[in-house]
Design a protein around this motif. Structure first.
Motif, short mmCIF file in Angstrom:
data_model
loop_
_atom_site.label_atom_id
_atom_site.label_comp_id
_atom_site.label_asym_id
_atom_site.label_seq_id
_atom_site.Cartn_x
_atom_site.Cartn_y
_atom_site.Cartn_z
N GLU A 180 -44.47 -40.53 8.71
CA GLU A 180 -44.32 -41.40 9.75
C GLU A 180 -42.77 -41.58 9.75
O GLU A 180 -42.22 -42.73 9.07
N PRO A 181 -41.99 -40.68 10.59
CA PRO A 181 -40.49 -41.23 10.67
C PRO A 181 -40.60 -42.36 11.51
O PRO A 181 -41.03 -42.95 12.12
N THR A 182 -39.54 -43.05 10.94
CA THR A 182 -38.91 -44.28 11.76
C THR A 182 -37.88 -44.15 12.89
O THR A 182 -37.53 -43.24 12.86
N ALA A 183 -37.60 -45.24 13.40
CA ALA A 183 -36.79 -45.26 14.63
C ALA A 183 -35.63 -44.51 14.12
O ALA A 183 -34.78 -44.20 14.87
N LYS A 184 -35.12 -44.96 13.08
CA LYS A 184 -33.60 -44.54 12.59
C LYS A 184 -33.55 -43.05 12.17
O LYS A 184 -32.57 -42.48 12.18
N ALA A 185 -34.67 -42.46 12.29
CA ALA A 185 -34.93 -40.98 11.91
C ALA A 185 -34.43 -39.98 13.19
O ALA A 185 -34.94 -40.29 14.14
N LYS A 186 -33.28 -39.46 13.16
CA LYS A 186 -32.81 -38.53 14.36
C LYS A 186 -32.66 -37.03 13.89
O LYS A 186 -32.75 -36.13 14.83
N TYR A 187 -32.42 -36.87 12.76
CA TYR A 187 -32.48 -35.36 12.38
C TYR A 187 -33.31 -35.06 11.19
O TYR A 187 -33.74 -36.15 10.37
N VAL A 188 -33.51 -33.87 10.62
CA VAL A 188 -34.15 -33.64 9.36
C VAL A 188 -33.30 -32.52 8.64
O VAL A 188 -32.76 -31.68 9.17
N ARG A 189 -33.16 -33.02 7.39
CA ARG A 189 -32.29 -32.34 6.52
C ARG A 189 -33.11 -31.60 5.36
O ARG A 189 -33.99 -32.20 4.83
N PHE A 190 -33.00 -30.41 5.31
CA PHE A 190 -34.02 -29.45 4.32
C PHE A 190 -32.93 -28.96 3.36
O PHE A 190 -31.59 -28.75 3.40
N GLU A 191 -33.39 -28.95 1.98
CA GLU A 191 -32.59 -28.47 0.91
C GLU A 191 -33.21 -27.34 0.06
O GLU A 191 -34.78 -27.59 -0.12
N THR A 192 -32.77 -26.13 -0.33
CA THR A 192 -33.32 -25.45 -1.05
C THR A 192 -33.18 -25.80 -2.79
O THR A 192 -32.26 -26.45 -2.96
N LEU A 193 -34.08 -25.35 -3.76
CA LEU A 193 -33.91 -25.37 -5.05
C LEU A 193 -32.50 -24.85 -5.40
O LEU A 193 -32.16 -23.73 -4.86
N ALA A 194 -31.84 -25.65 -6.26
CA ALA A 194 -30.68 -24.82 -6.71
C ALA A 194 -30.53 -24.83 -8.31
O ALA A 194 -30.14 -25.67 -8.99
N ASP A 195 -31.13 -23.67 -8.94
CA ASP A 195 -31.11 -23.70 -10.23
C ASP A 195 -30.59 -22.61 -10.80
O ASP A 195 -31.02 -21.25 -10.76
N GLU A 196 -29.49 -22.56 -11.55
CA GLU A 196 -28.46 -21.65 -11.94
C GLU A 196 -29.14 -20.91 -13.06
O GLU A 196 -28.75 -19.79 -13.07
N SER A 197 -30.07 -21.44 -13.68
CA SER A 197 -30.81 -20.55 -14.73
C SER A 197 -31.57 -19.46 -14.32
O SER A 197 -31.92 -18.55 -14.95
N GLN A 198 -32.12 -19.58 -13.07
CA GLN A 198 -32.95 -18.64 -12.26
C GLN A 198 -32.43 -17.89 -11.18
O GLN A 198 -32.69 -16.94 -10.89
N MET A 199 -31.04 -18.43 -10.57
CA MET A 199 -30.56 -17.85 -9.50
C MET A 199 -29.05 -17.44 -9.82
O MET A 199 -28.01 -18.45 -9.74
N PRO A 200 -28.77 -16.24 -10.07
CA PRO A 200 -27.42 -15.63 -10.27
C PRO A 200 -26.52 -15.86 -9.48
O PRO A 200 -25.17 -16.17 -9.86
N GLY A 201 -26.86 -15.95 -8.04
CA GLY A 201 -25.96 -15.93 -7.11
C GLY A 201 -25.26 -17.47 -6.99
O GLY A 201 -24.01 -17.52 -6.40
N ILE A 202 -25.78 -18.59 -7.54
CA ILE A 202 -25.26 -19.85 -7.64
C ILE A 202 -23.76 -19.81 -8.19
O ILE A 202 -23.30 -20.75 -8.05
N SER A 203 -23.64 -18.62 -9.19
CA SER A 203 -22.38 -19.00 -9.72
C SER A 203 -21.14 -18.81 -8.79
O SER A 203 -20.05 -18.93 -9.11
N ALA A 204 -21.74 -18.16 -7.76
CA ALA A 204 -20.45 -17.88 -6.68
C ALA A 204 -19.94 -19.25 -6.32
O ALA A 204 -20.48 -19.98 -5.61
N PRO A 205 -18.64 -19.19 -6.34
CA PRO A 205 -17.81 -20.59 -6.15
C PRO A 205 -17.67 -21.03 -4.87
O PRO A 205 -17.16 -22.14 -4.47
N TRP A 206 -17.60 -19.86 -3.77
CA TRP A 206 -17.38 -19.98 -2.41
C TRP A 206 -18.32 -20.78 -1.64
O TRP A 206 -18.18 -21.02 -0.17
#
Ligand code: MTE
Length: 336
Positions: A180-206
């Protein structure tokens, strides 16, 4: 209007064993492909687009020779093997072997190997922000709570390649209705897991991890917008964004964020990872549009993975009838 909801029908793979899909694809590839494989497995860039090939542009869809229409097709196939435009489904081998998942690597052909042991169980998705009923959902609950539908969508990457994928999943609006989004909700933001121990590409600094994407609330509520948990009737594999990812078929593929752990209803337009990395090149809307070129390459045509040559890119990736009203009066060049 095209019918997308096939929830009352068995998944394609339940009717057609994967091997049959694949052998049929091999047969057709043998007839249509001319040196396509060399192009298919080209080396991977650091930024989207650096691996664009120059190949002959053909004006007709590469999928012209479809199983339905072709004389080589067996006739007893009881399930669609094309999308509603008559375009061939991409083989599972290609869908699972040619991926963008920068948390693992920027090498498309190495994502499957490097993500093989990615741990997707247990998995929870936190849904919160401007909602009346925030919640933490277990992936198994999401799979059972909402009917899993099969939806065949075209996926058009901003790098000008594309696939046709039979997703399994449920519309995002069903989950949003729960919280139940409230009247203030205008956008939806999504996030992926960021787990350096499993995801080798996360060490990329850029890149500014975690991978973040966003939709306007009305885009998120559109029935085409899917939370996917499977492909070809099977659970998602890690390289495709297991255990749950977004699919927004009228937008460039990078909006379809993988392995989601957080969904937040927010007031301000979220800044995606790609907007932060290249604001001149990647906008918030990122609707597929052959009339608006990427600053470094044309978006007029695309290479359908598994076929040779190039096909014309269609505005809103062929979903204009369903989504154009969302952008009425907007300058699509300014709001790229
Ligand atoms: N999601 C995350 N978390 N990380 C990524 O690198 N790549 C995006 C999108 N979702 C990406 C992501 C891009 S550029 C594309 S084209 C699609 O995933 C590719 O999806 P696929 O590999 O399942 O075909």
């Amino acid at each position: 209007m095209t019918k997308y909801n096939r929830s009352n029908k068995p998944a394609s793979s339940e009717i057609t064993p994967q091997g049959v899909y694949l052998s049929r694809r091999q047969l057709i590839k043998g007839v249509t492909a001319v040196g396509g494989l060399a192009l298919l497995w080209a080396a991977r860039p650091k930024m989207p687009g650096s691996d664009l090939e120059t190949v002959e542009v053909i004006s007709t869809p590469a999928g012209t020779l479809t199983e339905g229409a072709g004389s080589i097709a067996p006739t007893a196939m009881p399930t669609p093997v094309t999308d509603e435009l008559g375009m061939d489904l991409t083989s599972l081998t290609d869908i699972t072997g040619y991926n963008n998942y920068y948390e693992f690597t920027t090498d498309k052909t190495e994502v499957a190997r490097l993500s093989k042991n990615f741990n997707t169980s247990p998995w929870q998705v936190e849904v919160g922000g401007h909602v009346s009923k925030p919640g933490i959902y277990d992936i198994d609950d999401l799979r059972t709570k909402f009917d899993q539908e099969e939806r065949i969508y075209r996926l058009r990457c901003v790098e000008a390649w594309s696939m046709v994928i039979p997703w399994l999943g449920f519309p995002l609006h069903k989950l949003l209705a729960e919280v139940e989004p409230t009247a203030k909700a205008k956008y939806v933001r999504f996030e992926t897991l960021a787990d350096e121990s499993q995801m080798p590409g996360i060490s990329a600094p850029w890149y500014d991890w975690p991978y973040v994407e966003g939709l306007r609330l009305d885009e998120a509520m559109h029935d085409l917008t899917l939370l996917s948990t499977g492909i070809y009737g099977e659970s998602l594999q890690p390289q495709n964004g297991a255990p749950i990812r977004l699919v927004v078929p009228w937008k460039y593929g990078f909006k379809s964020i993988k392995s989601i752990v957080k969904i937040e209803l927010v007031e301000d337009m979220p800044v995606s990872l790609w907007m932060a990395a290249g604001p001149r090149e990647y906008g918030f809307y990122s609707n597929v549009n052959p009339e608006v070129d990427h600053p470094r390459w044309s978006q007029a045509t695309e290479r359908r993975i598994g076929s040779s040559g190039r096909i014309q890119t269609i505005k809103f990736n062929g979903y204009e009838e369903q989504v154009a009203h969302l952008y009425a009066g907007m300058d699509l060049k300014a709001n790229f």
